[in-house]
Motif scaffolding. Structure first.
Motif, PDB file in Angstrom:
ATOM      1  N   ASN A   1      38.107 -34.866 -29.553  1.00  0.00           N
ATOM      2  CA  ASN A   1      37.912 -36.315 -29.466  1.00  0.00           C
ATOM      3  C   ASN A   1      36.509 -36.642 -28.955  1.00  0.00           C
ATOM      4  O   ASN A   1      36.325 -37.387 -27.991  1.00  0.00           O
ATOM      5  CB  ASN A   1      38.969 -36.957 -28.556  1.00  0.00           C
ATOM      6  N   GLU A   2      35.543 -36.078 -29.631  1.00  0.00           N
ATOM      7  CA  GLU A   2      34.142 -36.301 -29.251  1.00  0.00           C
ATOM      8  C   GLU A   2      33.254 -36.080 -30.461  1.00  0.00           C
ATOM      9  O   GLU A   2      33.680 -35.552 -31.494  1.00  0.00           O
ATOM     10  CB  GLU A   2      33.739 -35.357 -28.118  1.00  0.00           C
TER      11      GLU A   2
ATOM     12  N   THR B   1      40.824 -43.776 -30.061  1.00  0.00           N
ATOM     13  CA  THR B   1      40.996 -44.020 -31.489  1.00  0.00           C
ATOM     14  C   THR B   1      39.805 -43.462 -32.268  1.00  0.00           C
ATOM     15  O   THR B   1      38.690 -43.347 -31.751  1.00  0.00           O
ATOM     16  CB  THR B   1      41.125 -45.521 -31.790  1.00  0.00           C
ATOM     17  N   GLU B   2      40.052 -43.130 -33.533  1.00  0.00           N
ATOM     18  CA  GLU B   2      38.979 -42.658 -34.401  1.00  0.00           C
ATOM     19  C   GLU B   2      37.874 -43.702 -34.513  1.00  0.00           C
ATOM     20  O   GLU B   2      36.684 -43.371 -34.475  1.00  0.00           O
ATOM     21  CB  GLU B   2      39.524 -42.377 -35.806  1.00  0.00           C
ATOM     22  N   LYS B   3      38.273 -44.944 -34.642  1.00  0.00           N
ATOM     23  CA  LYS B   3      37.290 -46.006 -34.802  1.00  0.00           C
ATOM     24  C   LYS B   3      36.348 -46.060 -33.607  1.00  0.00           C
ATOM     25  O   LYS B   3      35.132 -46.232 -33.772  1.00  0.00           O
ATOM     26  CB  LYS B   3      38.003 -47.344 -34.977  1.00  0.00           C
ATOM     27  N   THR B   4      36.903 -45.888 -32.411  1.00  0.00           N
ATOM     28  CA  THR B   4      36.076 -45.895 -31.201  1.00  0.00           C
ATOM     29  C   THR B   4      35.111 -44.727 -31.198  1.00  0.00           C
ATOM     30  O   THR B   4      33.920 -44.881 -30.891  1.00  0.00           O
ATOM     31  CB  THR B   4      36.966 -45.847 -29.951  1.00  0.00           C
ATOM     32  N   LEU B   5      35.598 -43.537 -31.563  1.00  0.00           N
ATOM     33  CA  LEU B   5      34.743 -42.355 -31.590  1.00  0.00           C
ATOM     34  C   LEU B   5      33.615 -42.506 -32.605  1.00  0.00           C
ATOM     35  O   LEU B   5      32.451 -42.212 -32.315  1.00  0.00           O
ATOM     36  CB  LEU B   5      35.569 -41.115 -31.939  1.00  0.00           C
ATOM     37  N   LEU B   6      33.975 -42.967 -33.795  1.00  0.00           N
ATOM     38  CA  LEU B   6      32.986 -43.081 -34.863  1.00  0.00           C
ATOM     39  C   LEU B   6      31.977 -44.185 -34.596  1.00  0.00           C
ATOM     40  O   LEU B   6      30.827 -44.117 -35.061  1.00  0.00           O
ATOM     41  CB  LEU B   6      33.695 -43.331 -36.195  1.00  0.00           C
TER      42      LEU B   6
ATOM     43  N   LYS C   1      39.071 -33.424 -39.062  1.00  0.00           N
ATOM     44  CA  LYS C   1      40.435 -33.833 -38.738  1.00  0.00           C
ATOM     45  C   LYS C   1      41.389 -32.878 -39.448  1.00  0.00           C
ATOM     46  O   LYS C   1      41.366 -32.782 -40.673  1.00  0.00           O
ATOM     47  CB  LYS C   1      40.647 -35.279 -39.204  1.00  0.00           C
ATOM     48  N   HIS C   2      42.211 -32.179 -38.702  1.00  0.00           N
ATOM     49  CA  HIS C   2      43.036 -31.129 -39.285  1.00  0.00           C
ATOM     50  C   HIS C   2      43.949 -31.647 -40.389  1.00  0.00           C
ATOM     51  O   HIS C   2      44.007 -31.073 -41.476  1.00  0.00           O
ATOM     52  CB  HIS C   2      43.863 -30.454 -38.185  1.00  0.00           C
ATOM     53  N   ARG C   3      44.661 -32.734 -40.137  1.00  0.00           N
ATOM     54  CA  ARG C   3      45.611 -33.248 -41.126  1.00  0.00           C
ATOM     55  C   ARG C   3      44.908 -34.261 -42.044  1.00  0.00           C
ATOM     56  O   ARG C   3      44.159 -35.115 -41.567  1.00  0.00           O
ATOM     57  CB  ARG C   3      46.806 -33.899 -40.432  1.00  0.00           C
ATOM     58  N   PRO C   4      45.173 -34.190 -43.349  1.00  0.00           N
ATOM     59  CA  PRO C   4      44.444 -35.044 -44.291  1.00  0.00           C
ATOM     60  C   PRO C   4      44.998 -36.461 -44.390  1.00  0.00           C
ATOM     61  O   PRO C   4      45.309 -36.962 -45.478  1.00  0.00           O
ATOM     62  CB  PRO C   4      44.620 -34.291 -45.620  1.00  0.00           C
ATOM     63  N   ALA C   5      45.102 -37.106 -43.256  1.00  0.00           N
ATOM     64  CA  ALA C   5      45.520 -38.507 -43.205  1.00  0.00           C
ATOM     65  C   ALA C   5      44.280 -39.347 -42.919  1.00  0.00           C
ATOM     66  O   ALA C   5      43.547 -39.065 -41.967  1.00  0.00           O
ATOM     67  CB  ALA C   5      46.574 -38.711 -42.122  1.00  0.00           C
ATOM     68  N   VAL C   6      44.048 -40.345 -43.729  1.00  0.00           N
ATOM     69  CA  VAL C   6      42.861 -41.192 -43.572  1.00  0.00           C
ATOM     70  C   VAL C   6      43.249 -42.469 -42.855  1.00  0.00           C
ATOM     71  O   VAL C   6      44.157 -43.191 -43.283  1.00  0.00           O
ATOM     72  CB  VAL C   6      42.238 -41.511 -44.950  1.00  0.00           C
ATOM     73  N   ASP C   7      42.572 -42.732 -41.742  1.00  0.00           N
ATOM     74  CA  ASP C   7      42.792 -43.960 -40.969  1.00  0.00           C
ATOM     75  C   ASP C   7      42.022 -45.091 -41.647  1.00  0.00           C
ATOM     76  O   ASP C   7      40.795 -45.040 -41.750  1.00  0.00           O
ATOM     77  CB  ASP C   7      42.314 -43.740 -39.539  1.00  0.00           C
ATOM     78  N   GLN C   8      42.742 -46.106 -42.101  1.00  0.00           N
ATOM     79  CA  GLN C   8      42.101 -47.209 -42.817  1.00  0.00           C
ATOM     80  C   GLN C   8      41.066 -47.928 -41.965  1.00  0.00           C
ATOM     81  O   GLN C   8      40.079 -48.454 -42.470  1.00  0.00           O
ATOM     82  CB  GLN C   8      43.167 -48.204 -43.304  1.00  0.00           C
ATOM     83  N   GLU C   9      41.277 -47.958 -40.653  1.00  0.00           N
ATOM     84  CA  GLU C   9      40.321 -48.631 -39.760  1.00  0.00           C
ATOM     85  C   GLU C   9      39.020 -47.854 -39.620  1.00  0.00           C
ATOM     86  O   GLU C   9      38.027 -48.403 -39.139  1.00  0.00           O
ATOM     87  CB  GLU C   9      40.945 -48.844 -38.382  1.00  0.00           C
ATOM     88  N   SER C  10      39.027 -46.587 -40.016  1.00  0.00           N
ATOM     89  CA  SER C  10      37.821 -45.757 -39.897  1.00  0.00           C
ATOM     90  C   SER C  10      36.941 -45.801 -41.138  1.00  0.00           C
ATOM     91  O   SER C  10      35.812 -45.318 -41.111  1.00  0.00           O
ATOM     92  CB  SER C  10      38.216 -44.299 -39.625  1.00  0.00           C
ATOM     93  N   LEU C  11      37.472 -46.357 -42.229  1.00  0.00           N
ATOM     94  CA  LEU C  11      36.704 -46.393 -43.472  1.00  0.00           C
ATOM     95  C   LEU C  11      35.385 -47.131 -43.276  1.00  0.00           C
ATOM     96  O   LEU C  11      35.341 -48.187 -42.645  1.00  0.00           O
ATOM     97  CB  LEU C  11      37.524 -47.059 -44.583  1.00  0.00           C
TER      98      LEU C  11
END
Length: 393
Positions: free
Chosen positions: A261-262, A290-295, A308-318
Motif C-alpha cells: 500500500n505504497e 484506498t487505491e485512489k488515495t495511493l494513486l 495488484k495481485h487480483r485482476p479486479a479494476v477499481d472504477q474510482e482508480s481509472l
C-alpha cells in the motif's frame, strides 16, 4: 500476531470444509461411476474406497509431513496427491459432460416421444472414455506446465521520455515456489527474464506457496538479476498461507522492494504503486488505504504502474494509473476450470483497455498451484515494452 493466527486458523477450517464437501464429493462420484460400470467385488471396492479416502486427505498429509520436517516424504506426497487431483478433476469434467449429454437425450426423448436409447453410451464405455481423457490430458498438462513462454506487450505512451525511448518491464506472477516448484523450474524462469534484459522487474504476488520451509538458495537465484531501475513486488493471497512475515522476508532477500500500500519512483521515470492483497488486509493491523488515495499521491506526468495481485479494476482508480499488472487467475490453469473464472474476473488473461487511458494486463502466471498441470493455459514470463510516442499519436 494473534489476529494473523486466528485468520490462518479460519482459513484452514474453510479449506478443510471445502476439501470434504467438494473434493470428497468428487471422489464419491468417481467411486460410484466405477461401481456402476465394473461391478467390482467387495474386496476390490474396499481397496478402491481406501485409496480414494487416502487421496482426499493427501493435501493435509503434505502439510503434516512438512511440519514434521519430513520434506522428502512431503514432496512425494505432494507430487502424487496433486497429480491425482488434476487427473480426477479432468475425469470428473469429462464424466459430467457425458452425464449432461445423457440428460439432454432423456429430455429430447420425452419431449419428442421417441426412443433415443441407441445414442446412449454404455456405462463401461463412458467410464473408459472419461479415464482416457483424464490420463491423456493430465500427461499433456504436465508437459505444458513446463513450457514457459514469453508474452510480449508493446505500449506507446507520451509519458515515456523521448530521451529514454523505450523501457522494458518484465512481469512475474504466481510462481508458487514451494515443494513442487523448485530450483530447476526457477532457473528456467530466470533465464527467460535475463533473455529480455529488463529495465524493471515486477512480481505481482504468489511468489511463494503455502509450503515455504527450507527453500535454501532459491531467493539468492534472483540476486543475479539486476535491472537498472530495480525490482518491485506486491503480496498475493499465498503469501498469507505461507506466513506473511517469512514470505515478505523471502521476497526482500530476492532483491525486491515489496510495496505494501505504497508507491515508489523507478529511476525517476516511472511510478510504481503496489496494493496489498485482500487476504493480507484481513490480518494486517494497519489502516486500509484506498487505491485512489495511493494513486493520487504520485505524479500524473509519469507513467504509472499499478501492481495488484487480483485482476479486479477499481472504477474510482481509472485515469489515475496507466497500466495495472495482475495475475492470480492462472487462466484457470486446467481446462475446463478456466471457464468458471469468468464468473469472478472478466479478464482472465492478456491485455484489456479501460476508459480514461487506463489498461490492464493479466498474466497466466509462471508456475502452478496444486497440480503441476496446465491445460490450454501455458505458463508465461511477460515482457512489456513502453515506447515513447508523441501526444495525439
Amino acid at each position: 500476531m494473534k489476529s494473523a493466527t486466528t485468520y490462518n486458523g479460519v482459513m484452514m477450517s474453510l479449506f478443510l470444509l471445502a476439501l470434504f464437501l467438494i473434493y470428497g464429493g468428487t471422489h464419491l462420484y468417481f467411486f460410484l461411476k466405477v461401481k456402476a460400470a465394473l461391478s467390482p467385488g467387495i474386496l476390490s471396492s474396499l481397496f478402491l474406497a481406501l485409496f480414494l479416502l487416502l487421496m482426499v486427505f493427501t493435501p493435509v498429509q503434505v502439510r503434516v509431513l512438512e511440519n514434521q520436517s519430513l520434506e522428502a516424504f512431503a514432496r512425494f506426497a505432494a507430487y502424487t496427491g496433486y497429480i491425482w487431483m488434476g487427473f480426477i478433476f479432468l475425469f470428473f469434467s469429462a464424466s459430467l459432460a457425458i452425464d449432461i449429454y445423457h440428460g439432454l437425450l432423456h429430455g429430447a426423448g420425452f419431449f419428442f416421444k421417441r426412443n433415443l436409447s441407441a445414442l446412449f453410451l454404455a456405462k463401461r464405455t463412458a467410464l473408459f472414455l472419461s479415464l482416457a481423457w483424464g490420463m491423456a490430458t493430465a500427461l499433456y498438462g504436465y508437459f505444458e506446465a513446463r513450457d514457459i513462454r514469453t508474452e510480449r506487450v508493446v505500449i506507446n505512451s507520451p509519458k515515456v521520455p523521448r530521451a529514454v525511448g523505450k523501457l522494458t518491464i518484465v512481469q512475474l506472477s504466481d510462481v508458487h515456489l514451494g515443494l513442487i516448484i523448485r530450483e530447476e523450474r526457477l532457473k528456467r524462469i530466470i533465464a527467460g527474464i535475463n533473455g529480455a534484459s529488463p529495465d524493471l522487474l515486477i512480481s505481482t504476488g504468489d511468489l511463494v506457496d503455502g509450503q515455504i520451509n527450507r527453500m535454501t538458495g532459491l531467493a539468492e537465484l534472483f540476486q543475479d538479476i539486476r535491472p537498472r531501475f530495480g525490482k518491485f513486488a506486491v503480496t498475493g493471497n499465498h503469501e498469507v498461507y505461507a506466513g506473511l512475515n517469512q514470505a515478505v522476508d523471502f521476497t526482500e532477500r530476492a532483491g525486491f522492494k515489496v510495496l505494501r500500500n505504497e508507491g515508489s519512483t523507478a529511476g525517476g521515470l516511472i511510478n510504481v504503486v503496489g496494493v496489498e492483497d485482500p487476504a493480507i488486509l484481513r490480518v494486517a493491523h494497519s489502516r486500509q488505504v484506498t487505491e485512489k488515495t495511493l494513486l493520487s499521491k504520485v505524479s500524473s506526468d509519469r507513467f504509472t504502474l499499478l501492481l495488484k495481485h487480483r485482476p479486479a479494476v477499481d472504477q474510482e482508480s481509472l485515469g489515475l494509473f496507466d497500466l495495472q499488472l495482475s495475475g492470480h487467475v492462472h487462466k484457470g490453469q486446467i481446462f475446463p476450470f478456466n471457464l468458471l473464472t469468468y464468473l469472478f474476473y472478466p479478464v482472465r488473461t492478456g491485455f484489456a483497455l479501460y476508459p480514461q487511458n487506463s489498461a490492464l494486463y493479466v498474466s497466466r502466471g509462471s508456475g502452478t498451484w496444486g497440480p503441476p498441470i496446465r491445460c490450454l493455459a501455458p505458463p508465461e514470463v511477460t515482457v512489456i515494452e513502453l515506447i515513447h510516442a508523441d501526444k495525439g499519436k
